[in-house]
Scaffold this motif. Structure first.
Motif, PDB file in Angstrom:
ATOM      1  N   SER A  24       0.846  -1.178   0.000  1.00  0.00           N
ATOM      2  CA  SER A  24       0.000   0.000   0.000  1.00  0.00           C
ATOM      3  C   SER A  24       0.883   1.230   0.000  1.00  0.00           C
ATOM      4  N   VAL A  25       0.290   2.361  -0.382  1.00  0.00           N
ATOM      5  CA  VAL A  25       1.094   3.552  -0.627  1.00  0.00           C
ATOM      6  C   VAL A  25       0.454   4.753   0.049  1.00  0.00           C
ATOM      7  N   ILE A  26       1.295   5.524   0.730  1.00  0.00           N
ATOM      8  CA  ILE A  26       0.822   6.707   1.441  1.00  0.00           C
ATOM      9  C   ILE A  26       1.671   7.897   0.994  1.00  0.00           C
ATOM     10  N   ALA A  27       1.054   9.054   0.900  1.00  0.00           N
ATOM     11  CA  ALA A  27       1.778  10.263   0.517  1.00  0.00           C
ATOM     12  C   ALA A  27       1.927  11.150   1.746  1.00  0.00           C
ATOM     13  N   GLU A  28       3.117  11.693   1.974  1.00  0.00           N
ATOM     14  CA  GLU A  28       3.328  12.583   3.124  1.00  0.00           C
ATOM     15  C   GLU A  28       3.427  14.022   2.655  1.00  0.00           C
ATOM     16  N   GLY A  29       3.104  14.946   3.542  1.00  0.00           N
ATOM     17  CA  GLY A  29       3.294  16.360   3.236  1.00  0.00           C
ATOM     18  C   GLY A  29       2.219  16.969   2.360  1.00  0.00           C
ATOM     19  N   CYS A  30       1.004  16.428   2.422  1.00  0.00           N
ATOM     20  CA  CYS A  30      -0.091  16.988   1.622  1.00  0.00           C
ATOM     21  C   CYS A  30      -0.631  18.247   2.309  1.00  0.00           C
ATOM     22  N   GLU A  31      -0.516  19.366   1.621  1.00  0.00           N
ATOM     23  CA  GLU A  31      -0.885  20.657   2.234  1.00  0.00           C
ATOM     24  C   GLU A  31      -2.055  21.346   1.552  1.00  0.00           C
ATOM     25  N   THR A  32      -2.412  20.912   0.345  1.00  0.00           N
ATOM     26  CA  THR A  32      -3.485  21.619  -0.375  1.00  0.00           C
ATOM     27  C   THR A  32      -4.571  20.651  -0.850  1.00  0.00           C
ATOM     28  N   VAL A  33      -5.745  21.219  -1.093  1.00  0.00           N
ATOM     29  CA  VAL A  33      -6.862  20.435  -1.619  1.00  0.00           C
ATOM     30  C   VAL A  33      -6.528  19.887  -3.008  1.00  0.00           C
ATOM     31  N   GLU A  34      -5.799  20.673  -3.795  1.00  0.00           N
ATOM     32  CA  GLU A  34      -5.404  20.218  -5.141  1.00  0.00           C
ATOM     33  C   GLU A  34      -4.556  18.948  -5.042  1.00  0.00           C
TER      34      GLU A  34
END
Ligand code: C2E
Ligand code: MG
Ligand code: MG
Ligand code: MG
Length: 288
Positions: A240-250
């Motif tokens: 499974s894959v997770i993204a870190e550092g998401c700061e915007t709705v886009e």
């Protein structure tokens, strides 16, 4: 004239040397002072764990947290982990500090379970020295027993450099950690020593895409292609894959569109003290 030029060069040289020397002294002194404060930090109870949620992009539920260490020093104020963890690693202080993180995380999980938050896994960041020079398996199992919690509630995050520094030792350790039921994550994936070769050899469960790719994914076509490729690769490898550092709705929309499984970042929440977590969980309908 020649004498004068020589004299000037010499004195400039000497001054430069003294200037350089003084800067080095100052830096070394600061570091020494941080180091001696860090030695006392555990006893003085200056360390604390903050927790940052992981949001599942299909269920839109918070499915776990990452424990992130905080040091509020009497002498130095708040010192960020990027500043003191390297010192802890070089001095060996990472061993007691790392064990404290494990103990405190287990204690907190047990407390949340007692309060009815039953399935809230917490990820712990593990340093190279903890993996290769301590008996990480025994330490973890000891603290699980002490607090009465199952291994499925602990995730372990390693950076690629930790795993590739000493491949054989890392492989042995990961295999026994996996057998014990811990979830294993490669942190900051895509920076550093990225080697696709180890991905299907290490018994890992999750890839965490480094913040730098997430940050640029919506502006930079190349970063977007890399993020998309990592998501596809993970799924092909049954990770499974997770993204870190998401700061915007886009960024969140993009990650959802390319079927990234989970996301972490300031958009969902900054890391918070344990005292704020219950309230946060009770209001997670905000993300439906
Ligand atoms: P990491 O494990 O990659 O943790 C993610 C870092 O990004 C954290 O910084 C987190 O606060 C920050 N972050 C999360 N979301 C966002 C976002 O949307 N935007 C931005 N700009 N930053 C975000 P933090 O807490 O300062 O930790 C830095 C690093 O220190 C961690 O990187 C980890 O490598 C290390 N670290 C933290 N706690 C521990 C620990 O208990 N043990 C060990 N060995 N290392 C730790
Ligand atoms: Mg991490
Ligand atoms: Mg990371
Ligand atoms: Mg990082």
């Amino acid at each position: 004239h020649a004498d004068l030029a020589m004299y000037q060069a010499k004195s400039r040289g000497r001054n430069n040397f003294q200037f350089f020397d003084a800067t080095m002294d100052l830096r070394a002194a600061r570091r020494l002072s941080l180091e001696s404060s860090l030695r006392a930090a555990l006893e003085r109870e200056e360390l604390q764990l903050y927790y940052q949620p992981k949001l599942d992009l299909i269920s839109h539920r918070v499915v776990g947290f990452e424990a992130l260490i905080r040091w509020h020093s009497h002498e130095h104020g708040a010192v960020p982990p990027d500043r003191f963890i390297p010192i802890a690693e070089e001095t060996g202080l990472i061993m007691p500090i790392g064990e404290w993180v494990i103990d405190e995380t287990c204690r907190q999980i047990a407390q949340w379970r007692a309060e009815g938050y039953d399935d809230m896994p917490v990820a712990i960041n593990i340093s190279l020295i903890q993996l290769t020079r301590t008996d990480l398996e025994n330490t973890l199992v000891g603290h699980l027993h002490k607090h009465g919690i199952p291994s499925r509630l602990i995730e372990l995050e390693f950076t690629e450099s930790v795993l590739l520094q000493d491949f054989e030792t890392a492989m042995d350790a990961l295999q026994s950690l996996r057998r014990l039921g811990f979830t294993l994550t490669i942190d900051d994936f895509g920076v550093g020593y990225s080697s696709l070769n180890y991905l299907n050899r290490f018994p890992i469960n999750v890839l965490k895409i480094d913040r730098s790719f997430v940050t640029s994914a919506c502006e930079d076509q190349d970063a977007a292609i890399i993020v998309q490729a990592v998501v596809n690769l993970s799924h092909d490898l049954k990770l499974s894959v997770i993204a870190e550092g998401c700061e915007t709705v886009e960024q969140l929309d993009y990650l959802k569109r390319i079927a990234c499984d989970q996301v972490q970042g300031y958009l969902i929440s900054r890391p918070m003290p344990a005292a704020d977590v219950r309230q946060f969980l009770d209001s997670d309908y905000l993300y439906q």
